[in-house]
Write a protein that holds these residues in place. Structure first.
Motif, PDB file in Angstrom:
ATOM      1  N   GLY A  95       0.947  -1.223  -0.076  1.00  0.00           N
ATOM      2  CA  GLY A  95       0.067  -0.193   0.071  1.00  0.00           C
ATOM      3  C   GLY A  95       0.952   1.306   0.170  1.00  0.00           C
ATOM      4  O   GLY A  95       0.405   2.196  -0.671  1.00  0.00           O
ATOM      5  N   ILE A  98       2.750   1.884  -3.258  1.00  0.00           N
ATOM      6  CA  ILE A  98       1.918   2.414  -4.280  1.00  0.00           C
ATOM      7  C   ILE A  98       1.819   3.919  -3.960  1.00  0.00           C
ATOM      8  O   ILE A  98       1.577   4.685  -4.916  1.00  0.00           O
ATOM      9  CB  ILE A  98       0.430   1.717  -4.298  1.00  0.00           C
ATOM     10  N   THR A  99       1.521   4.235  -2.729  1.00  0.00           N
ATOM     11  CA  THR A  99       1.323   5.763  -2.590  1.00  0.00           C
ATOM     12  C   THR A  99       2.775   6.465  -2.947  1.00  0.00           C
ATOM     13  O   THR A  99       2.572   7.527  -3.569  1.00  0.00           O
ATOM     14  CB  THR A  99       1.213   5.848  -0.947  1.00  0.00           C
ATOM     15  N   ASP A 142      -4.292   2.244  -3.232  1.00  0.00           N
ATOM     16  CA  ASP A 142      -3.150   1.865  -1.991  1.00  0.00           C
ATOM     17  C   ASP A 142      -3.806   1.507  -0.850  1.00  0.00           C
ATOM     18  O   ASP A 142      -3.428   0.580  -0.226  1.00  0.00           O
ATOM     19  CB  ASP A 142      -2.566   3.167  -1.914  1.00  0.00           C
ATOM     20  N   ASP A 160      -0.953   9.390   2.481  1.00  0.00           N
ATOM     21  CA  ASP A 160      -1.922   9.372   1.389  1.00  0.00           C
ATOM     22  C   ASP A 160      -2.541  10.764   1.486  1.00  0.00           C
ATOM     23  O   ASP A 160      -2.700  11.372   0.382  1.00  0.00           O
ATOM     24  CB  ASP A 160      -2.933   8.576   1.978  1.00  0.00           C
TER      25      ASP A 160
END
Length: 276
Positions: A95, A98-99, A142, A160
């Motif tokens: 996650g 991806i962020t 994410d 995020d």
């Protein structure tokens, strides 16, 4: 988007594991390598001067993204039932990766702020639209990936939010430069940073800062703005449509920031007490 910065004060700043720092360093080097590849391609297609301007801005923004992650590495922990003893993770998890990839896309997007549309081929105008659209879509992945991997962290929540705000600063600036959004839309770009500055100001003056209640609407309004800006950046979309939508859709978000400020400053509770 506002309201998550309190976590930086809630979690003790213990030493960050070397493995975690090493993973961030490897991702940093990978990001720099990809930006260098992009600059090489641009240099061959559009000239060395344009590619150099793009690269310098992109590298500066990528450094900012990495700094945002590095200063929050101590938040790479869960939120267990025992808040004083959170479970800490030795890796970033998919996650958070991806962020960070979203941050790299936004950094590459920022490079086009110094690239005048008149100085480039028409096809190049599609690249910023593609970059921010990909970043907006990755924003949908994410959190889901972190939950699927059972690796949800305070770092992920903080990062995020920070990159949502960063993307809504860079992308609207580019859309305004392209004539696709009205300049008043910059209120959306600066709202998050003004909100955070207000919290810092209250803390420095020993004023209370109250927690925000959970709100799905807050996240939804930010998603609407990202979708709007992503659509606005695509060249075929008429500017008359996107400028009008921008003025209409930014109002609920700005009202939401004002409501959230009433919460963190305690004014909402004071108003309720006086009314009762």
């Amino acid at each position: 988007m506002p309201g998550l910065s309190e976590a930086l004060d809630d979690v003790p700043r213990v030493g960050v594991e070397p493995a975690l720092q090493g993973e961030l360093l490897r991702l940093a080097i990978l990001g720099v390598s990809l930006l260098l590849v992009g600059a090489t391609v641009l240099s061959g297609l559009e000239g060395a001067q344009l590619a150099l301007r793009w690269l310098l801005v992109s590298l500066a923004c990528w450094s900012f993204v990495l700094w945002q992650c590095r200063k929050r590495l101590h938040l790479n922990c869960s939120s267990p039932e025992e808040p004083d003893r959170p479970r800490r993770y030795a890796t970033l998890g998919h996650g958070n990766r991806i962020t960070l990839f979203r941050g790299l896309l936004i950094s590459a997007l920022a490079g086009f702020l110094l690239v005048a549309p008149a100085d480039t081929s028409p096809w190049l105008l599609y690249v910023p639209a593609l970059l921010y659209t990909a970043a907006a879509l990755a924003d949908l992945l994410d959190g889901r990936m972190a939950r699927y991997q059972q690796h949800t962290t305070r770092l992920g929540a903080e990062l995020d939010t920070a990159l949502d705000a960063f993307g809504l600063l860079i992308a609207p600036l580019l859309a305004i430069a392209y004539g696709k959004l009205h300049v008043s839309y910059l209120l959306v770009s600066v709202a998050y940073y003004l909100f955070q500055c207000g919290i810092i100001w209250r803390k420095r003056h020993a004023l209370p800062v109250y927690p925000l209640p959970p709100s799905r609407l807050r996240r939804y309004l930010a998603g609407v703005q990202m979708a709007l800006v992503a659509v606005a950046l695509w060249p075929p979309v008429p500017h008359g449509v996107t400028t009008g939508l921008g003025v209409v859709l930014m109002l609920p978000l700005l009202i939401g920031f004002c409501r959230d400020w009433w919460y963190v400053s305690g004014r909402r509770d004071v108003c309720r007490e006086s009314c009762s």
